[in-house]
Design a protein around this motif. Structure first.
Motif, PDB file in Angstrom:
ATOM      1  N   ASP A 436       0.823  -1.232   0.000  1.00 37.34           N
ATOM      2  CA  ASP A 436       0.000   0.000   0.000  1.00 37.34           C
ATOM      3  C   ASP A 436       0.847   1.267   0.000  1.00 37.34           C
ATOM      4  O   ASP A 436       0.350   2.354  -0.302  1.00 37.34           O
ATOM      5  N   LEU A 437       2.120   1.106   0.423  1.00 32.41           N
ATOM      6  CA  LEU A 437       2.879   2.311   0.764  1.00 32.41           C
ATOM      7  C   LEU A 437       3.057   3.297  -0.395  1.00 32.41           C
ATOM      8  O   LEU A 437       2.782   4.492  -0.231  1.00 32.41           O
ATOM      9  N   PRO A 438       3.518   2.844  -1.578  1.00 33.82           N
ATOM     10  CA  PRO A 438       3.729   3.832  -2.649  1.00 33.82           C
ATOM     11  C   PRO A 438       2.450   4.588  -2.994  1.00 33.82           C
ATOM     12  O   PRO A 438       2.463   5.809  -3.144  1.00 33.82           O
ATOM     13  N   GLY A 439       1.324   3.869  -3.062  1.00 31.94           N
ATOM     14  CA  GLY A 439       0.055   4.515  -3.411  1.00 31.94           C
ATOM     15  C   GLY A 439      -0.356   5.521  -2.354  1.00 31.94           C
ATOM     16  O   GLY A 439      -0.810   6.633  -2.658  1.00 31.94           O
ATOM     17  N   LEU A 440      -0.167   5.125  -1.085  1.00 31.60           N
ATOM     18  CA  LEU A 440      -0.538   6.017   0.014  1.00 31.60           C
ATOM     19  C   LEU A 440       0.280   7.305  -0.064  1.00 31.60           C
ATOM     20  O   LEU A 440      -0.253   8.413   0.036  1.00 31.60           O
ATOM     21  N   LYS A 441       1.552   7.130  -0.282  1.00 36.29           N
ATOM     22  CA  LYS A 441       2.415   8.324  -0.347  1.00 36.29           C
ATOM     23  C   LYS A 441       2.011   9.205  -1.539  1.00 36.29           C
ATOM     24  O   LYS A 441       1.925  10.428  -1.413  1.00 36.29           O
ATOM     25  N   ASP A 442       1.743   8.580  -2.663  1.00 34.95           N
ATOM     26  CA  ASP A 442       1.341   9.364  -3.846  1.00 34.95           C
ATOM     27  C   ASP A 442       0.074  10.158  -3.565  1.00 34.95           C
ATOM     28  O   ASP A 442      -0.036  11.324  -3.926  1.00 34.95           O
ATOM     29  N   ARG A 443      -0.889   9.506  -2.900  1.00 32.05           N
ATOM     30  CA  ARG A 443      -2.159  10.201  -2.650  1.00 32.05           C
ATOM     31  C   ARG A 443      -1.949  11.415  -1.734  1.00 32.05           C
ATOM     32  O   ARG A 443      -2.473  12.483  -1.983  1.00 32.05           O
ATOM     33  N   ILE A 444      -1.133  11.223  -0.693  1.00 28.42           N
ATOM     34  CA  ILE A 444      -0.941  12.344   0.251  1.00 28.42           C
ATOM     35  C   ILE A 444      -0.157  13.472  -0.411  1.00 28.42           C
ATOM     36  O   ILE A 444      -0.443  14.651  -0.217  1.00 28.42           O
ATOM     37  N   SER A 445       0.822  13.087  -1.221  1.00 29.66           N
ATOM     38  CA  SER A 445       1.682  14.151  -1.769  1.00 29.66           C
ATOM     39  C   SER A 445       1.139  14.745  -3.067  1.00 29.66           C
ATOM     40  O   SER A 445       1.750  15.636  -3.634  1.00 29.66           O
ATOM     41  N   SER A 446      -0.033  14.271  -3.506  1.00 26.86           N
ATOM     42  CA  SER A 446      -0.521  14.769  -4.800  1.00 26.86           C
ATOM     43  C   SER A 446      -1.258  16.107  -4.702  1.00 26.86           C
ATOM     44  O   SER A 446      -1.575  16.712  -5.711  1.00 26.86           O
TER      45      SER A 446
END
Ligand SMILES: O=C(O)C(=O)COP(=O)(O)O
Length: 457
Positions: A436-446
């Motif tokens: 989940d980690l890459p997707g989670l980070k992408d969502r927060i930083s988008s």
């Protein structure tokens, strides 16, 4: 030395203090009562690289290396051009008072996460630009204050006994015993400008030596011992036999001691500056010394200082250097106020810990340019928990978007605070799978408010 009042840490206001002092001590008697914290690491910065300049204590270097981080350690400061060239590959930089971190350096610092000033002063860093880039700056607000206060005590005696003149004469073979113009410091008045950690410590030492102590500060501070706060700088100047500066370099303090202030000082008095070079107008000091209005001065800090030992202190560096060097009863030292083994060891430990706490746990407690945010530790049993560290622009709607991104998970705890144009959120979330980690980070930083997002696990 800067006035540490500018950078006090309100530990009592921090959300970390969930365990009372009673419980902490009760728990420490029985180790089994303690819940061990999970050791966190940045997920994406496994190969953290640190650039450590200006001969910072080897204890600090050892602390970083013990975490497996790569450390490049240099004795000298770096110029802006050198830094621009080198800084791009580093995640953290440690400096003292000489290295300037400007907007241009920050623009080149593509990976930089944190800056450590292994000293009190932080005027060498563009603090606002660093904050806007998402970079907290840490310093050591008091670890060298005793060293500076002791240096001032010695300078009082050195100046009032013309010790350097006599010693210099004898070294050149001249016997010149005299008492004219030489005084005890007992019963004299010491005027302290800036009653922070250094000023206050000095106040106590000076009273034990029999001096009367006055101080001037922009805020009201409880005097220690029998020291007395005066309302105006002029009052302090006109009543003191010795005037010593312990303020930070700010727009308001640059040249705060100039022609007018020297005129207000008593005839035959002395000036001591171990704070910052630009706080005193040195050409005006030279005039006051040449006219014998002042009987002497001790100067440890200068508007321009060499970046490495062995470099000349001459007119090319400061146009008045040779005139100042030739004046009698002027003690010149190469910015050594905080340069003791004790101070450097303590500073090394303190700032290294602050940098490690930020890199590994996201804590900004003690940062001078950032909202101070921390969270209680994730416990060792909470193996699937991760920490989200999100530096973002301080604008409406960001937390809603971030919390939407976090909504598939249980948010165990969360804290956010802002300072000026930036805000910082820490959130611990449960049961996050590695995938989940890459997707989670992408969502927060988008979001367009994102400055830096890091995940720690
Ligand atoms: O602590 C400070 O602010 C100082 O001025 C000491 O600076 P230094 O670490 O000796 O470069």
């Amino acid at each position: 030395m800067s006035n540490p009042n500018q950078t006090t840490v309100s530990a009592s206001a921090s959300p970390v203090t969930s365990i009372s002092i009673h419980d902490r001590f009760r728990a420490s008697k029985d180790a089994s009562n303690l819940r061990h914290p999970k050791v966190l690491h940045p997920l994406e910065n496994e190969g953290l690289r640190l650039l450590i300049l200006e001969n910072i204590s080897l204890d600090a270097v050892a602390t970083f290396r013990a975490q497996g981080w790569h450390v490049d350690h240099y004795a000298k400061a770096m110029s802006e051009d050198e830094l621009v060239d080198k800084i791009g590959t580093y995640h953290a930089i440690g400096i003292r008072s000489k290295t300037k971190i400007t907007q241009r350096v920050l623009n080149a610092a593509a990976k930089l996460l944190v800056i450590g000033c292994f000293c009190i002063g932080t005027n060498q860093v563009d603090l606002k630009a660093a904050a806007l880039t998402g970079i907290p700056v840490f310093n050591s607000p008091f670890s060298n204050s005793r060293s500076v206060a002791e240096l001032v005590m010695s300078e009082l005696v050195v100046l009032s006994r013309q010790l350097f003149e006599r010693s210099f004469e004898l070294r050149t073979g001249l016997w010149n015993k005299q008492s004219k113009g030489c005084w005890e410091i007992r019963g004299k008045t010491l005027g302290i400008i800036g009653y922070g950690h250094i000023g206050a410590q000095l106040s106590v030492l000076a009273e034990s030596f029999g001096l009367r102590v006055l101080f001037y500060d922009v805020v009201n501070i409880m005097p220690l011992g029998t020291a007395r706060q005066v309302e105006t700088l002029d009052k302090l100047l006109s009543e003191s036999d010795f005037v010593t500066l312990h303020v930070p370099e700010l727009e308001d303090t640059i040249n705060m001691i100039s022609t007018e202030q020297f005129a207000a000082m008593k005839k035959g008095s002395y000036l001591i500056n171990n704070a910052r070079g630009r706080v005193v107008d040195i050409p005006a000091l030279i005039v006051a010394l040449q006219s014998k209005h002042l009987a002497g001065a001790a100067i440890d800090v200068f508007p321009a200082e060499p970046g490495a030992n062995g470099a000349p202190f001459d007119d090319a560096l400061n146009p008045w250097a040779s005139v100042l060097r030739a004046l009698p009863n002027v003690v010149l030292t190469p910015h050594i106020g905080g340069s003791t083994e004790e101070a450097q060891t303590m500073i090394g430990q303190e700032v290294a810990q602050a940098l490690s706490r930020y890199l590994d746990y996201g804590s900004t407690i003690g940062a001078v340019n950032f909202p101070e945010v921390d969270l209680r530790a994730i416990t060792a049993e909470q193996t699937g928990n991760i920490r989200v560290c999100h530096v973002h622009k301080n604008q409406p709607g960001v937390l809603k978007l971030v919390n939407e991104a976090l909504s598939p998970y249980n948010v165990e705890k969360q804290y956010s605070d802002s300072k000026g144009e930036i805000a910082y959120l820490l959130a611990d979330i449960a049961d996050v799978g590695a995938r989940d980690l890459p997707g989670l980070k992408d969502r927060i930083s988008s979001t367009d408010a994102n400055i830096i997002t890091r995940l720690l696990a």
